[in-house]
Design a protein around this motif. Sequence first.
Motif, PDB file in Angstrom:
ATOM      1  N   GLY A 117      21.347  65.456  64.410  1.00  0.00           N
ATOM      2  CA  GLY A 117      21.905  64.163  64.042  1.00  0.00           C
ATOM      3  C   GLY A 117      20.982  62.996  64.293  1.00  0.00           C
TER       4      GLY A 117
ATOM      5  N   GLY B 184      20.320  65.763  53.812  1.00  0.00           N
ATOM      6  CA  GLY B 184      20.080  64.430  53.296  1.00  0.00           C
ATOM      7  C   GLY B 184      18.643  63.997  53.405  1.00  0.00           C
TER       8      GLY B 184
ATOM      9  N   PHE C 111      21.175  60.191  54.099  1.00  0.00           N
ATOM     10  CA  PHE C 111      22.254  60.164  53.117  1.00  0.00           C
ATOM     11  C   PHE C 111      22.344  58.764  52.506  1.00  0.00           C
TER      12      PHE C 111
ATOM     13  N   VAL D  88      29.266  58.880  53.917  1.00  0.00           N
ATOM     14  CA  VAL D  88      28.819  60.238  54.261  1.00  0.00           C
ATOM     15  C   VAL D  88      27.898  60.204  55.475  1.00  0.00           C
ATOM     16  N   GLY D  89      27.014  59.215  55.517  1.00  0.00           N
ATOM     17  CA  GLY D  89      26.113  59.098  56.656  1.00  0.00           C
ATOM     18  C   GLY D  89      26.852  58.842  57.952  1.00  0.00           C
ATOM     19  N   ARG D  90      27.882  57.979  57.899  1.00  0.00           N
ATOM     20  CA  ARG D  90      28.654  57.699  59.109  1.00  0.00           C
ATOM     21  C   ARG D  90      29.420  58.943  59.562  1.00  0.00           C
ATOM     22  N   LEU D  91      29.968  59.703  58.602  1.00  0.00           N
ATOM     23  CA  LEU D  91      30.680  60.933  58.958  1.00  0.00           C
ATOM     24  C   LEU D  91      29.723  61.952  59.588  1.00  0.00           C
ATOM     25  N   TYR D  92      28.521  62.098  59.006  1.00  0.00           N
ATOM     26  CA  TYR D  92      27.536  63.036  59.552  1.00  0.00           C
ATOM     27  C   TYR D  92      27.133  62.626  60.970  1.00  0.00           C
ATOM     28  N   THR D  93      26.921  61.333  61.166  1.00  0.00           N
ATOM     29  CA  THR D  93      26.553  60.849  62.500  1.00  0.00           C
ATOM     30  C   THR D  93      27.676  61.074  63.496  1.00  0.00           C
TER      31      THR D  93
ATOM     32  N   LEU E   6      29.933  63.426  63.469  1.00  0.00           N
ATOM     33  CA  LEU E   6      30.133  64.844  63.767  1.00  0.00           C
ATOM     34  C   LEU E   6      28.928  65.487  64.451  1.00  0.00           C
ATOM     35  N   THR E   7      27.862  64.749  64.627  1.00  0.00           N
ATOM     36  CA  THR E   7      26.667  65.329  65.262  1.00  0.00           C
ATOM     37  C   THR E   7      26.293  64.562  66.522  1.00  0.00           C
TER      38      THR E   7
ATOM     39  N   HIS F 172      18.883  61.313  59.379  1.00  0.00           N
ATOM     40  CA  HIS F 172      19.370  61.766  58.079  1.00  0.00           C
ATOM     41  C   HIS F 172      19.083  60.662  57.076  1.00  0.00           C
TER      42      HIS F 172
END
Length: 713
Positions: A152, A2, A157, A162-167, A169-170, A155
Amino acid sequence: MGTTNLLGRPSFGALVLRSDAQRCLAVNPVTPVSWPALASGALQVGDCIETVGGIPIGDRKLIDTRLRALVDGPPSERFVEVAFRRAEMPFVVTLPVARIGLFEWLQVQVGLVVVALACWLMALVVLLAQPHAEANQVYALLYLATALGVVGLHHQFQNDQVGRLYTALTIVISPQLIGAALFHLALLIPEPLRRRRWLRFALYPPALVGLGLHLDSMLDMAGEHPWSPDFARAANLIGAALMFAGLVVFVGRMLLAARPGPQLRVMQQARLLLVSWALGVTPLLAIAVFFLATNRLPRAVSLQTGLFFLPIALTGTAFAMLRYQAFAYRGRLLQGMTALFVSASAACLALPLLLPYHIDGPLFVAVLVCALVTTLFWYQDTPLRRAFRRYFLRHQQDYRIAYMFSRAIRETQPLDELLATAARMIGESFEAEWVAVRLGGGPERQWVAGQGVHPAGMSALLATTSAAGASLIAGPAGAIGVVCIGPRTTGEPLDEEDYGLLSMLTDHLGRVLTVQSQLDRLARVPGVVLAAQEQERSRLSQELHDAVLPYLSALPFGLERVRRLLGGGGEARAELWQLLDRYSEKATATARELRNIIGQLQMPDLHGARLFAALRASCEAICGQAQVALVWDVAEAAPELEAEAALHLYRLVQQAVTNAVQHSRSDAVHVQARSLDGAVEITIRDDGGGSDPRQERRPQQHGRSPSVGAGKP
C-alpha cells in the motif's frame, strides 16, 4: 496493478505523495534514489513540491499535459523548472523530463513486490507447519499485515475513490494490526504467559477502534462532519501507539528471556529473535523515525532501503519458532530458512558499500540473488559442492563430528571404554540429556552417558522418558546392538539430517566393533590350535590304547607261555602251535589297525574326481575293520571344490561313518553323494537301533570324549 499506469507517463524524476503533516504534495518515500532528480541531490524525499513549470502542483492534469509536450519536443527543451520547499526554505531547480519506461517502473516496484512476497511466503510457511499453534497463527497475521502495508505504500490508480479504497484496505489497516499482533506474539514466545493469559488480546480492541476511525475518514462512511480531521489524527496516533507498545513489549520480553537461565531453549530462542530483529528491523525503524521527525530522508536513502532489511527479521523469526516444532520436512525447511537468512544478511551488509551507486529494487534483488546462489552452494549437496568440500572444506560440522568420533573410538581398545566413549561423544554431538548403547539386547551389556544417569537406573529412566531417536548398530550378520538418544537439552527434535549423522556414527561403531571382534577371535586362534592339537593327541592315544596296547601288553605273557610249552611233550607242542596262530592273527589285526590310524592321519589327494575315490577308500577301510557292509551309492563325478572345503568334507564323512560303525550296531552303512551346482550333498545312514549317549561315555583318564551314534534316519 495501478502502478502500471506509470508506464509511458512523463516525469521530472520523482513520485509525489500527499503529506498531511506538511499539508503539501511531497516527494514519495518510495521514489528510487537512482532516479536522476534524487541521484543528483536536486530533490530529497520529503521535499514539498509547489510548482512544476510554473503550474501549481495541485493541477495534475495540466502538469501532465505540459510534461508530455516537453517530452515530445526537441531534446534541448526537455527540461522543466520545479519549485519546492525544504525545511521552510524555497528552492528552484531545473530537472530533465523523460518518460517512465519498463526499467524505471521496475525500480519502483521490484523492491516492494519482493519484500511483500517474502512476508506472504514466510507467513504461509509458518502457518502450514503448525496450523493449530497459536504462535504460528499470530506470526502469519503479523506478516500478512506487514505485506499489506508494503504493497500500500505506492499506487497509481487514476480514480480517487478506487485509490482511497485501496489505501484503506492496505496501509491504513496494517499499522493497527501490526501493533496488536506484535504485542500478542511477544506474550507467546519464547514462552507463553502462565497467568493472566487474556493480556495477549489487550491491544485488539483499540486496534479495532483505530481501524474504524481510519476507515471513516478515508471512505466517508458517516458522511461529512466537522470532526473528520480529528478522527484521522486520532487513528494515526492510535496506530503509532499500538506499534510502539508492541515493539517495546516484544523487545523487553526478549531481553528478559535472553538472560542465562535454567531453560536453554528459551534463552537461545530469545537471543536469535533479538539478533534477527536488530539486523532486520532497526534500519527500517531508524529511517521511519528520522522521516517522521524531519519529514525528509538523507540523500541516497529511501524507504525502500529500510524495507530491504526486513527479510532478515522474517526468516530469523520463522526459524526461531519452527526450530522447536516438529513437522514434515523440518530439516529441509530449516536449512532453506538458514540459507535465506544468511543470504539476506549478506546482501544487506553489502548495502552500505553500494550507497554511492544509488540502491534500488533491481540492484538489491541482483545482490540478494548472488548471495543466495553463493549460500546454496555451501548448503546444497551437488557434485560441484562435493568436489569443493573434498579439496577446500573438510571441517563442516557433521563431518568434523564423524572424524573426531572415528578417531576417538579407533584409538580406544577395551570394549567397555570404547562403548563408554562412543556414548559420551554421541551425547555431546547431539546435545542429548542421555545416550544409551546396548549390545545384544541384554541389560547387563549397556553403556550410558549423561549427567546424573547411571546404567542401573536406565530401565526406570526409559520408562518415564521416551528416547528422541534410535539407530541400530549393524554387524556382518545383522544388528548387534542399538544406540538410543534421549531428549535434547536445547528442546529441539531430531530431523532427517540428525538421523543421517546418527546412522553414520552407528555404522562406523558397528564396523569398529566387528573389527575388534575379529581381532579378539584371531587372538584366541593359538589357544584354539593348541586345544585342537591336544584333542587330536588324546584321540590318537585312545586309538593306540584300544587297538595296539592290548596286543603289546599281552605279548610278554604269551612269550613266557611259549617258552614253557617248548619243554613239554606232544600235547604241549599242539597247544604251542595254536598259541602261535592266535598271536599271529592278533599281530595282523594290530598292524591293520595301525595302518588304518596312519591312513586317517594322512590326507589323500582330494582334487576333482579323486574326492569321491578317497572318500570310498576311507569308508571301506573303516567298515572293513568293523566287519560292517558299505553300500556306496555314487553315480557321478565330484565337482571341483576348494582345497579347504574338500578337506572339511573328507573329515566330516570320516567321523560320521566312524560314529555309525562304532555306535549304531548296524550291519550296513549307506553313503549317497550327488553334485548340486558346484556343491556336494552327502547322505549317511545306517540300519542300526542307535544308542544312549550316556552309555557311550568312556573313562576320562584316557582322554576320550563321549560320542553319539548316527542311529536310523
